[in-house]
Design an enzyme around this catalytic site. Structure first.
Site, PDB file in Angstrom:
ATOM      1  CG  HIS A  92      -0.323  -0.013   2.529  1.00  0.00           C
ATOM      2  ND1 HIS A  92       0.112  -1.177   3.125  1.00  0.00           N
ATOM      3  CD2 HIS A  92      -0.038   0.981   3.398  1.00  0.00           C
ATOM      4  CE1 HIS A  92       0.624  -0.899   4.304  1.00  0.00           C
ATOM      5  NE2 HIS A  92       0.563   0.407   4.497  1.00  0.00           N
ATOM      6  CE  LYS A  93      -1.951   5.910   2.425  1.00  0.00           C
ATOM      7  NZ  LYS A  93      -2.006   6.795   3.620  1.00  0.00           N
TER       8      LYS A  93
END
Length: 211
Positions: A140-141
């Site tokens: 994520h991210k």
């Protein structure tokens, strides 16, 4: 995708790209490759038609067909992308295997190769013309710039930034929050615990700079 696809390049990831399009029931019209010795041959019944710069084939792009660039050499890959941008005013399409997982709020650019069992997490940002090989994990991210290559089974942890043109070898692990600089190279199996500068090469566990 309604139109068939012409694949630019007939080596390296070209064959798995064909399999990806087949997995999504997309017709591949043929391959184009600069190696004249393989013109007229076939890859899984699909013909290598001719040269990528042949106007006879280029005029099909954007009208009757889409294009995907399967060249792994970054400089030539970029040349072919610019050729399609300039002469046909089109962007290559993505080749995304149906057995990959992409979060609903991840963002993805154009012309990416995303093979089977790749996992792209929430809020991840993938640029354009990247090559992400089988079973790689983009947490994520994480952010990938354009023309990044990620080897099979690599783990790019959360909030990592990988800048344009960087190469991550198979089975490498990049620890959360780090930056891998432009055109940097990370050797296969490496565990990267500190950021890597532009044009640097690192290898090992923990990864160290190769002089």
């Amino acid at each position: 995708m309604e139109k068939p696809v012409i694949i630019f390049g007939a080596k390296g990831i070209a064959h798995p790209a064909l399999e990806i399009f087949n997995s999504n029931n997309v017709v591949v019209f043929g391959f184009l490759d600069e190696d004249e010795k393989i013109h007229g041959t076939e890859i899984n019944t699909v013909s290598v038609l001719g040269n990528p710069e042949d106007d006879g084939f280029l005029k099909l792009i954007g009208q009757k067909t889409e294009a995907f660039v399967a060249e792994e050499n970054p400089k030539y890959r970029k040349f072919l992308v610019e050729l399609l941008n300039d002469r046909r005013k089109v962007q290559p399409v993505n080749a995304i295997h149906r057995r990959s997982f992409i979060s609903t709020d991840a963002t993805i650019g154009h012309g990416n190769f995303i093979n089977a069992n790749v996992n792209i997490g929430a809020g991840a940002e993938i640029g354009s013309h990247c090559i992400i090989n089988s079973a790689a994990i983009i947490e994520h991210k994480a952010k990938l710039g354009d023309f990044v290559q990620i080897g099979a089974g690599s783990v790019i942890n959360s909030e990592v930034t990988i800048e344009e043109g960087a190469f991550i070898g198979s089975g490498a692990t990049i620890i959360s929050g780090l930056t891998i600089g432009k055109n940097a190279r990370v050797g296969a199996g490496s565990v990267v615990i500190s950021s890597v500068g532009s044009n640097e090469t690192v290898f090992g566990n923990p990864a160290a700079k190769v002089k």
